[in-house]
Scaffold this active site. Structure first.
Site, PDB file in Angstrom:
ATOM      1  N   ASN A  30       0.879  -1.172   0.000  1.00 46.29           N
ATOM      2  CA  ASN A  30       0.000   0.000   0.000  1.00 46.29           C
ATOM      3  C   ASN A  30       0.912   1.216   0.000  1.00 46.29           C
ATOM      4  O   ASN A  30       1.450   1.604   1.033  1.00 46.29           O
ATOM      5  CB  ASN A  30      -0.903  -0.013   1.233  1.00 46.29           C
ATOM      6  N   ARG A  67      -2.792  -2.115  -3.324  1.00 47.67           N
ATOM      7  CA  ARG A  67      -3.951  -1.238  -3.166  1.00 47.67           C
ATOM      8  C   ARG A  67      -3.830  -0.110  -4.181  1.00 47.67           C
ATOM      9  O   ARG A  67      -2.833   0.624  -4.195  1.00 47.67           O
ATOM     10  CB  ARG A  67      -4.011  -0.663  -1.757  1.00 47.67           C
ATOM     11  N   HIS A  96     -12.583   3.695   0.017  1.00 53.86           N
ATOM     12  CA  HIS A  96     -12.493   2.784   1.162  1.00 53.86           C
ATOM     13  C   HIS A  96     -13.206   1.456   0.875  1.00 53.86           C
ATOM     14  O   HIS A  96     -13.638   0.751   1.789  1.00 53.86           O
ATOM     15  CB  HIS A  96     -13.087   3.415   2.437  1.00 53.86           C
ATOM     16  N   LEU A 104     -13.918   5.350  10.114  1.00 52.07           N
ATOM     17  CA  LEU A 104     -13.483   6.619  10.687  1.00 52.07           C
ATOM     18  C   LEU A 104     -12.006   6.553  11.026  1.00 52.07           C
ATOM     19  O   LEU A 104     -11.583   5.786  11.882  1.00 52.07           O
ATOM     20  CB  LEU A 104     -14.296   6.932  11.952  1.00 52.07           C
ATOM     21  N   ARG A 146      -8.594  16.823   5.532  1.00 56.01           N
ATOM     22  CA  ARG A 146      -9.455  17.058   4.370  1.00 56.01           C
ATOM     23  C   ARG A 146     -10.784  17.656   4.826  1.00 56.01           C
ATOM     24  O   ARG A 146     -11.327  17.274   5.856  1.00 56.01           O
ATOM     25  CB  ARG A 146      -9.701  15.756   3.601  1.00 56.01           C
ATOM     26  N   GLU A 162      -7.948  -4.418   5.380  1.00 57.88           N
ATOM     27  CA  GLU A 162      -7.847  -4.240   3.933  1.00 57.88           C
ATOM     28  C   GLU A 162      -6.726  -5.079   3.339  1.00 57.88           C
ATOM     29  O   GLU A 162      -6.851  -5.585   2.214  1.00 57.88           O
ATOM     30  CB  GLU A 162      -7.615  -2.759   3.630  1.00 57.88           C
TER      31      GLU A 162
END
Length: 393
Positions: A9, A93, A181, A209, A241, A379
Site C-alpha cells: 500500500n 492497493r 475505502h 473513521l 481534508r 484491507e
C-alpha cells in the site's frame, strides 16, 4: 515450500507492506511493516504477527530513498529472512479503477497504461499507488501483480447514487460519484454475517473513521451509497481534508482570495478538516484531550456530520438494521462512538455503555432494535484474498 503473497500500500512518501502465507487454505499474516519518510528521513520497520520487531533501519536525514530504493530494501529484507516461503504474487492497493475496473485485476503493461489515465481523478494517490507496480515489473517481470481498487466495491451502486446533476457530456468523461475505502467495506461486509447474520443480510451503515473517513450504506452485502464521491476529499470532515464543500466556496477562493488550483488543492486536502477547524491537530486523540475551544468545535463538527450522513444513508437503505464502526477512530475512540450512537437513538440504536467502553464487538444493548458493532477492518487481508484467487484462477 509455502506460498506467500506480499501486499503493498504505497503513498506519496511511504510504503506499507504485509506478507501472508497460505496455511492449509487459510491466509496467515507472517509479518508487516512500513517504510516512511522516503524523501526526507527514511526509516524501515518490520514486525511479526504478534508485534515483535524483526528488523529496523534508519537513513540519514535528507536521504532520498524514494520508492525505488524502498522496494529494493524491502526485497533484500525479505530475501534475507530465508523462510520456507515462495513468493507467488504481489497485491497492490490502487485507489482508483475508474468506470472500467470493477474487480481486482492482474496487471500487465496494457492495464497499467489504463490505470495511469485515472491519475487526474486521484492525483494525490494514484501515481504513488502505481509506482511500486512499475518498479516491480522492471525488477521481476514474471512475478504476477494484482491491482485491488478502493472504488470497485461501489461499482454496482444504482445509477442515481453515482450521478451528479451535470450535463451528459461531462458525466461521460467520468465525472461521477465513485466512492472509496471499498476494500475496507468489502471486508466488513464479509465479516459481519459471522457476528450477526440478520444484519449481514440486511441494511447496514459502516462508518470507516480514521484520518481518512467515510461512510457506506450496504444492503445484503452490496454497496448502495457512500459519502465519498468523485474524490476522496468529499463527505465527512477528516484529519486534514475538508469533506463536503459547497462548490461556490471554491469559486470564492478563486475569485476573491485569488488562490490558484494547486493552492486550493493543498487547502482542502492538507490544511482543513480536524486540523483546520481546531488549529491544534489532525489527531482525534489529541483533540479529545485538548481544552482548546476550537478542538471541541472540531470534534463536535465531526460527530454532527456523521449523524447527518447516517440519516441520509439510512434513507437510501429504507431503514437500518445495524451500524458498524471501523478504522482507527471507529475502533478506538470510545467517546466518539458513544456520541454517535446516542445521537442515533431515533434510528433504534440503544448503546450499551459498558460494552462500548470494552471495545465491543457488540456495543448495543441486547434489546436494541438496531445493532451497533465495532469490527476492526483488514484491507490487507482482503487484498491478499483477491490476489490468491486470481493467481489460482
Amino acid at each position: 515450500m509455502t506460498d506467500a503473497i506480499l501486499v503493498l500500500n504505497a503513498g506519496s512518501s511511504s510504503i506499507k507492506f504485509s506478507l501472508f502465507v497460505d496455511r492449509a487454505g487459510q491466509l496467515e499474516l507472517r509479518l508487516r511493516g512500513q517504510l516512511e519518510g522516503l524523501y526526507t528521513a527514511p526509516r524501515f520497520v518490520a514486525r511479526d504477527a504478534a508485534g515483535a520487531e524483526l528488523g529496523a533501519h534508519k537513513w540519514d536525514a535528507g536521504a532520498r530513498l524514494g520508492h525505488d530504493g524502498a522496494i529494493a530494501h524491502l526485497t533484500e529484507f525479505l530475501q534475507s529472512r530465508r523462510d520456507d516461503n515462495r513468493l507467488i504474487a504481489i497485491g497492490h492497493r490502487v485507489v482508483h479503477g475508474g468506470m472500467e475496473f470493477s474487480h481486482p485485476t492482474l496487471v500487465n503493461a496494457e492495464v497499467l497504461a489504463k490505470l495511469e489515465k485515472f491519475i487526474p481523478l486521484a492525483p494525490l494517490h494514484q501515481p504513488h499507488n502505481l509506482a511500486p507496480i512499475r518498479i516491480v515489473a522492471g525488477r521481476t517481470p514474471k512475478l504476477p501483480q494484482v491491482a485491488c481498487f478502493d472504488t470497485a466495491f461501489h461499482h454496482g451502486q444504482p445509477e442515481t447514487a453515482q450521478a451528479f446533476a451535470l450535463p451528459a457530456e461531462i458525466t461521460a468523461r467520468g465525472v461521477r460519484r465513485y466512492g472509496f475505502h471499498g476494500l475496507s467495506y468489502e471486508y466488513i461486509a464479509d465479516a459481519l454475517p459471522h457476528l450477526d447474520a440478520r444484519a449481514g443480510a440486511g441494511r447496514v451503515v459502516v462508518a470507516h473513521l480514521g484520518n481518512g473517513a467515510s461512510m457506506c450504506a450496504i444492503k445484503a452485502g452490496r454497496s448502495v451509497a457512500s459519502t465519498m464521491g468523485f474524490t476522496a476529499v468529499d463527505g465527512l470532515p477528516m484529519g486534514t481534508r475538508c469533506g463536503a464543500l459547497d462548490p461556490g466556496v471554491v469559486l470564492y477562493l478563486l475569485d476573491e482570495l485569488k488562490l490558484d488550483a494547486r493552492a486550493i488543492e493543498k487547502l482542502i486536502y492538507q490544511q482543513s478538516g480536524l486540523l483546520g477547524v481546531s488549529g491544534v491537530s489532525s489527531d482525534m486523540r489529541a483533540l479529545l484531550e485538548s481544552r482548546e475551544p476550537r478542538a471541541k468545535l472540531a470534534v463536535d463538527l465531526f460527530v454532527y456530520r456523521i449523524g447527518r450522513e447516517l440519516g441520509s444513508l439510512a434513507a437510501a437503505l429504507g431503514g437500518l438494521d445495524a451500524l458498524v464502526f471501523t478504522g482507527g477512530i471507529g475502533e478506538h475512540a470510545v467517546a466518539i462512538r458513544e456520541r454517535v450512537c446516542r445521537d442515533a437513538g431515533w434510528l433504534g440504536v440503544d448503546l450499551d455503555a459498558g460494552a462500548n467502553a470494552a471495545g465491543g464487538p457488540r456495543i448495543s444493548a441486547a434489546a436494541s432494535r438496531t445493532a451497533a458493532w465495532v469490527i476492526p477492518t483488514n484491507e490487507e487481508l482482503m487484498i491478499a484474498r483477491h490476489t490468491r484467487r486470481l493467481i489460482a484462477a
